[in-house]
Design a protein around this motif. Structure first.
Motif, PDB file in Angstrom:
ATOM      1  N   ARG A  59      -4.097  26.581  -4.284  1.00 41.17           N
ATOM      2  CA  ARG A  59      -4.582  25.610  -5.273  1.00 41.17           C
ATOM      3  C   ARG A  59      -4.781  26.369  -6.575  1.00 41.17           C
ATOM      4  NH1 ARG A  59     -10.504  23.717  -5.682  1.00 41.17           N
ATOM      5  NH2 ARG A  59     -10.371  22.305  -7.437  1.00 41.17           N
ATOM      6  N   VAL A  60      -4.311  25.793  -7.693  1.00 40.58           N
ATOM      7  CA  VAL A  60      -4.428  26.476  -8.982  1.00 40.58           C
ATOM      8  C   VAL A  60      -5.025  25.538 -10.018  1.00 40.58           C
ATOM      9  CG1 VAL A  60      -2.058  25.934  -9.691  1.00 40.58           C
ATOM     10  CG2 VAL A  60      -3.206  27.900 -10.689  1.00 40.58           C
ATOM     11  N   ARG A  61      -5.857  26.117 -10.878  1.00 37.75           N
ATOM     12  CA  ARG A  61      -6.473  25.398 -11.986  1.00 37.75           C
ATOM     13  C   ARG A  61      -6.415  26.279 -13.222  1.00 37.75           C
ATOM     14  NH1 ARG A  61      -9.103  26.149  -7.820  1.00 37.75           N
ATOM     15  NH2 ARG A  61     -10.987  27.185  -8.386  1.00 37.75           N
ATOM     16  N   THR A  78      -8.518  22.372 -16.087  1.00 39.93           N
ATOM     17  CA  THR A  78      -7.381  21.477 -15.918  1.00 39.93           C
ATOM     18  C   THR A  78      -6.856  21.642 -14.503  1.00 39.93           C
ATOM     19  OG1 THR A  78      -6.822  21.701 -18.258  1.00 39.93           O
ATOM     20  CG2 THR A  78      -5.096  20.841 -16.785  1.00 39.93           C
ATOM     21  N   HIS A  79      -6.866  20.558 -13.764  1.00 35.84           N
ATOM     22  CA  HIS A  79      -6.381  20.558 -12.380  1.00 35.84           C
ATOM     23  C   HIS A  79      -4.913  20.149 -12.385  1.00 35.84           C
ATOM     24  CE1 HIS A  79     -10.462  20.844 -10.681  1.00 35.84           C
ATOM     25  NE2 HIS A  79     -10.806  20.144 -11.739  1.00 35.84           N
ATOM     26  N   ASP A 118      -3.469  18.934  -9.609  1.00 36.46           N
ATOM     27  CA  ASP A 118      -3.295  18.116  -8.402  1.00 36.46           C
ATOM     28  C   ASP A 118      -3.637  16.654  -8.651  1.00 36.46           C
ATOM     29  OD1 ASP A 118      -6.023  18.244  -8.688  1.00 36.46           O
ATOM     30  OD2 ASP A 118      -6.398  19.238  -6.779  1.00 36.46           O
ATOM     31  N   GLY A 119      -3.662  16.248  -9.916  1.00 43.18           N
ATOM     32  CA  GLY A 119      -3.934  14.850 -10.235  1.00 43.18           C
ATOM     33  C   GLY A 119      -5.378  14.545 -10.571  1.00 43.18           C
ATOM     34  N   HIS A 120      -6.288  15.459 -10.307  1.00 40.55           N
ATOM     35  CA  HIS A 120      -7.691  15.227 -10.666  1.00 40.55           C
ATOM     36  C   HIS A 120      -7.846  15.304 -12.179  1.00 40.55           C
ATOM     37  CE1 HIS A 120      -8.373  16.122  -6.406  1.00 40.55           C
ATOM     38  NE2 HIS A 120      -9.484  15.440  -6.558  1.00 40.55           N
ATOM     39  N   PRO A 121      -8.762  14.525 -12.739  1.00 43.55           N
ATOM     40  CA  PRO A 121      -8.969  14.585 -14.195  1.00 43.55           C
ATOM     41  C   PRO A 121      -9.583  15.926 -14.603  1.00 43.55           C
ATOM     42  CG  PRO A 121     -10.604  13.154 -13.158  1.00 43.55           C
ATOM     43  CD  PRO A 121      -9.634  13.554 -12.084  1.00 43.55           C
ATOM     44  N   PRO A 122      -9.425  16.303 -15.868  1.00 44.60           N
ATOM     45  CA  PRO A 122     -10.024  17.561 -16.337  1.00 44.60           C
ATOM     46  C   PRO A 122     -11.552  17.506 -16.244  1.00 44.60           C
ATOM     47  CG  PRO A 122      -8.571  16.601 -18.004  1.00 44.60           C
ATOM     48  CD  PRO A 122      -8.696  15.606 -16.899  1.00 44.60           C
ATOM     49  N   GLU A 123     -12.148  18.676 -16.061  1.00 45.34           N
ATOM     50  CA  GLU A 123     -13.609  18.804 -16.077  1.00 45.34           C
ATOM     51  C   GLU A 123     -13.999  19.485 -17.378  1.00 45.34           C
ATOM     52  OE1 GLU A 123     -15.470  20.744 -12.653  1.00 45.34           O
ATOM     53  OE2 GLU A 123     -13.573  20.422 -11.610  1.00 45.34           O
TER      54      GLU A 123
END
Length: 181
Positions: free
Chosen positions: A34-36, A54-55, A57-62
């Motif tokens: 898994r990379v961010r 920034t994810h 895998d489709g998850h929104p940015p934090e």
């Protein structure tokens, strides 16, 4: 790290973060990890870090604002995170500060997850491994992978705020001078 918080006492709402960091000289296999993308901005005033994650895998940015308090114990210290909207993040990003970017890969070893940070920009070529645990005792007892070669947890040179001030030649000179103990 400065010791502005006595061990065992920390500000209201802070959590205890227990982590250790190591230099990595030979990358482990990152295939399938898994990379961010982590983009930090260390604000010039105080000990604040602005972070965008920034994810891929489709998850929104934090977006978050963090303060790590100093501690006499290099593996454990109080930390506070505030989650922000993109607009709030943009407002803080306008403040004077220094950027630091890395790609964080989550790698499994011996049934445990480790973060492998591959730095970008002026620090390209620097790779570090870190892990967290629920207690100071658990993080001290944690066996790191063989590719995590030199512990730098207690070395302020390898803290994020310090790294954000470095140029590529400064980092190269430190690494050429020999790996830290």
């Amino acid at each position: 790290m400065a010791t502005d918080t006595p061990q065992g006492a920390w500000p209201k709402y802070a959590l205890l973060e227990n982590e250790r960091r190591f230099l990595v000289h030979a990358l482990p296999d990152l295939a399938g990890a898994r990379v961010r993308l982590i983009e930090d901005r260390y604000l010039d005033a105080g000990r604040l870090r602005l972070r965008r994650v920034t994810h891929f895998d489709g998850h929104p940015p934090e977006h978050k604002l963090c303060k790590k308090y100093g501690s006499a114990d290099p593996v454990s210290g109080p930390i506070v995170n505030i989650y922000l909207t993109a607009e709030e993040h943009a407002a803080f990003a306008a403040l004077p500060g220094r950027p630091l970017a890395k790609r964080r890969h989550t790698v499994a070893h011996a049934g445990r997850a480790f973060s492998v940070d591959v730095f970008e920009g002026p620090l390209a070529g620097l790779v570090m491994c870190e892990a967290e645990a629920p207690t100071p005792e658990a993080i001290r007892a944690l066996a790191f992978p063989p590719w995590a070669t030199h512990e730098v947890t207690a070395d302020p040179f390898f803290g994020g705020a310090s790294l954000s001030r470095l140029t590529a030649p400064q980092l190269a000179a430190r690494l050429a001078a020999g790996a830290p103990a």
